[in-house]
Motif scaffolding. Structure first.
Motif, PDB file in Angstrom:
ATOM      1  N   ASP A  43      -0.688   4.615  -7.138  1.00  0.00           N
ATOM      2  CA  ASP A  43      -1.151   3.614  -6.164  1.00  0.00           C
ATOM      3  C   ASP A  43      -2.654   3.380  -6.297  1.00  0.00           C
ATOM      4  O   ASP A  43      -3.122   2.245  -6.257  1.00  0.00           O
ATOM      5  CB  ASP A  43      -0.831   4.060  -4.729  1.00  0.00           C
ATOM      6  CG  ASP A  43       0.652   4.031  -4.406  1.00  0.00           C
ATOM      7  OD1 ASP A  43       1.432   3.359  -5.135  1.00  0.00           O
ATOM      8  OD2 ASP A  43       1.049   4.702  -3.422  1.00  0.00           O
ATOM      9  N   ALA A  44      -3.422   4.468  -6.434  1.00  0.00           N
ATOM     10  CA  ALA A  44      -4.874   4.360  -6.575  1.00  0.00           C
ATOM     11  C   ALA A  44      -5.235   3.631  -7.868  1.00  0.00           C
ATOM     12  O   ALA A  44      -6.169   2.814  -7.902  1.00  0.00           O
ATOM     13  CB  ALA A  44      -5.518   5.735  -6.527  1.00  0.00           C
ATOM     14  N   ARG A  99       0.673   8.775  -5.429  1.00  0.00           N
ATOM     15  CA  ARG A  99      -0.597   8.310  -4.851  1.00  0.00           C
ATOM     16  C   ARG A  99      -1.611   7.981  -5.938  1.00  0.00           C
ATOM     17  O   ARG A  99      -2.404   7.059  -5.793  1.00  0.00           O
ATOM     18  CB  ARG A  99      -1.169   9.365  -3.915  1.00  0.00           C
ATOM     19  CG  ARG A  99      -0.507   9.366  -2.577  1.00  0.00           C
ATOM     20  CD  ARG A  99      -1.581   9.593  -1.527  1.00  0.00           C
ATOM     21  NE  ARG A  99      -1.025   9.388  -0.222  1.00  0.00           N
ATOM     22  CZ  ARG A  99      -1.171  10.249   0.768  1.00  0.00           C
ATOM     23  NH1 ARG A  99      -1.870  11.342   0.590  1.00  0.00           N
ATOM     24  NH2 ARG A  99      -0.655   9.982   1.934  1.00  0.00           N
ATOM     25  N   ILE A 100      -1.583   8.752  -7.017  1.00  0.00           N
ATOM     26  CA  ILE A 100      -2.484   8.459  -8.135  1.00  0.00           C
ATOM     27  C   ILE A 100      -2.131   7.099  -8.730  1.00  0.00           C
ATOM     28  O   ILE A 100      -3.006   6.292  -9.042  1.00  0.00           O
ATOM     29  CB  ILE A 100      -2.427   9.572  -9.201  1.00  0.00           C
ATOM     30  CG1 ILE A 100      -2.894  10.910  -8.602  1.00  0.00           C
ATOM     31  CG2 ILE A 100      -3.287   9.207 -10.411  1.00  0.00           C
ATOM     32  CD1 ILE A 100      -2.655  12.112  -9.512  1.00  0.00           C
ATOM     33  N   ASP A 155      -8.633  11.094  -9.132  1.00  0.00           N
ATOM     34  CA  ASP A 155      -8.553  12.499  -8.748  1.00  0.00           C
ATOM     35  C   ASP A 155      -7.115  12.989  -8.833  1.00  0.00           C
ATOM     36  O   ASP A 155      -6.225  12.431  -8.179  1.00  0.00           O
ATOM     37  CB  ASP A 155      -9.097  12.668  -7.337  1.00  0.00           C
ATOM     38  CG  ASP A 155      -9.111  14.105  -6.854  1.00  0.00           C
ATOM     39  OD1 ASP A 155      -8.742  15.011  -7.619  1.00  0.00           O
ATOM     40  OD2 ASP A 155      -9.500  14.317  -5.687  1.00  0.00           O
ATOM     41  N   ALA A 165      -5.835  15.668  -7.670  1.00  0.00           N
ATOM     42  CA  ALA A 165      -5.398  16.534  -6.572  1.00  0.00           C
ATOM     43  C   ALA A 165      -4.334  15.854  -5.710  1.00  0.00           C
ATOM     44  O   ALA A 165      -3.633  16.520  -4.953  1.00  0.00           O
ATOM     45  CB  ALA A 165      -6.588  16.947  -5.713  1.00  0.00           C
ATOM     46  N   GLN A 166      -4.204  14.559  -5.847  1.00  0.00           N
ATOM     47  CA  GLN A 166      -3.214  13.805  -5.073  1.00  0.00           C
ATOM     48  C   GLN A 166      -1.837  13.901  -5.743  1.00  0.00           C
ATOM     49  O   GLN A 166      -1.747  14.154  -6.936  1.00  0.00           O
ATOM     50  CB  GLN A 166      -3.607  12.326  -5.028  1.00  0.00           C
ATOM     51  CG  GLN A 166      -5.014  12.039  -4.581  1.00  0.00           C
ATOM     52  CD  GLN A 166      -5.314  10.559  -4.774  1.00  0.00           C
ATOM     53  OE1 GLN A 166      -4.757   9.736  -4.074  1.00  0.00           O
ATOM     54  NE2 GLN A 166      -6.170  10.234  -5.720  1.00  0.00           N
ATOM     55  N   PRO A 167      -0.770  13.631  -5.002  1.00  0.00           N
ATOM     56  CA  PRO A 167       0.552  13.554  -5.629  1.00  0.00           C
ATOM     57  C   PRO A 167       0.580  12.397  -6.638  1.00  0.00           C
ATOM     58  O   PRO A 167      -0.127  11.396  -6.469  1.00  0.00           O
ATOM     59  CB  PRO A 167       1.503  13.275  -4.462  1.00  0.00           C
ATOM     60  CG  PRO A 167       0.746  13.650  -3.235  1.00  0.00           C
ATOM     61  CD  PRO A 167      -0.715  13.456  -3.549  1.00  0.00           C
ATOM     62  N   GLY A 212     -10.105  16.384 -12.479  1.00  0.00           N
ATOM     63  CA  GLY A 212      -9.997  17.238 -11.311  1.00  0.00           C
ATOM     64  C   GLY A 212     -10.399  18.667 -11.601  1.00  0.00           C
ATOM     65  O   GLY A 212     -10.926  18.989 -12.674  1.00  0.00           O
TER      66      GLY A 212
END
Length: 164
Positions: free
Chosen positions: A155-156, A152-153, A145, A147-149, A103
């Motif tokens: 989960d991704a 969420r990272i 990325d 930049a996500q919480p 990031g």
């Protein structure tokens, strides 16, 4: 199927420890922070603002590789900045998959500044970014990325790995 061994890679401050621990918890696997594998000499060097050399990193990488090889499944957070470092870890643990936390350097610098007492000073971020060899397509490394919480990272990461 999610590989048994995962490595969250990236420069210091990218979130390897936070995301790695959360991912390991979701998968029911142990998490190891590569910072804990540094010998005192490496910590002293970094604390003084001196970047590590390849020679400094070899025993450290060997320790991480041995940890991975000794566990039926695990998640580690390790900078793995150069392909040679990643190849050394893969040699120790052939099923190791990498997730690259990447990031904006300004965001990473802000994160580093918010962790007082860490042995890795923010002044070494530039050297880490200069040392980082972006993964080649043939390495099959998943970029995430930052930049996500963190949730969420995770989960991704699971979605990219084919999990839930």
């Amino acid at each position: 199927m999610i590989p048994r061994h995962l490595c969250l890679m990236g420069v210091s401050g990218a979130g390897k420890s936070t995301v790695g621990a959360m991912l390991a918890a979701r998968l029911g696997r142990p998490f190891a922070d590569a910072d804990d594998f540094h010998p005192p000499a490496n910590i002293a060097k970094m604390s003084a603002g001196t970047p590590l050399t390849d020679a400094d990193r070899i025993p450290w990488l060997e320790g991480i590789g041995a940890y991975l090889a000794g566990h039926p499944g695990a998640v580690v957070g390790c900078s793995a900045l150069k392909r040679a470092y990643r190849d050394r870890l893969r040699a120790a643990c052939p099923d190791l998959a990498f997730l690259h936390l990447t990031g904006d350097p300004a965001l990473i610098a802000a994160r580093q500044a918010s962790r007082p007492g860490h042995f890795m000073p923010a002044s070494l971020l530039a050297s880490q970014l200069a040392t980082l060899e972006a993964p080649d397509a043939d390495e099959g490394i998943i970029a995430l990325d930052i930049a996500q919480p963190p949730a969420r990272i995770v989960d991704a990461a699971l979605a990219a790995l084919g999990g839930s």
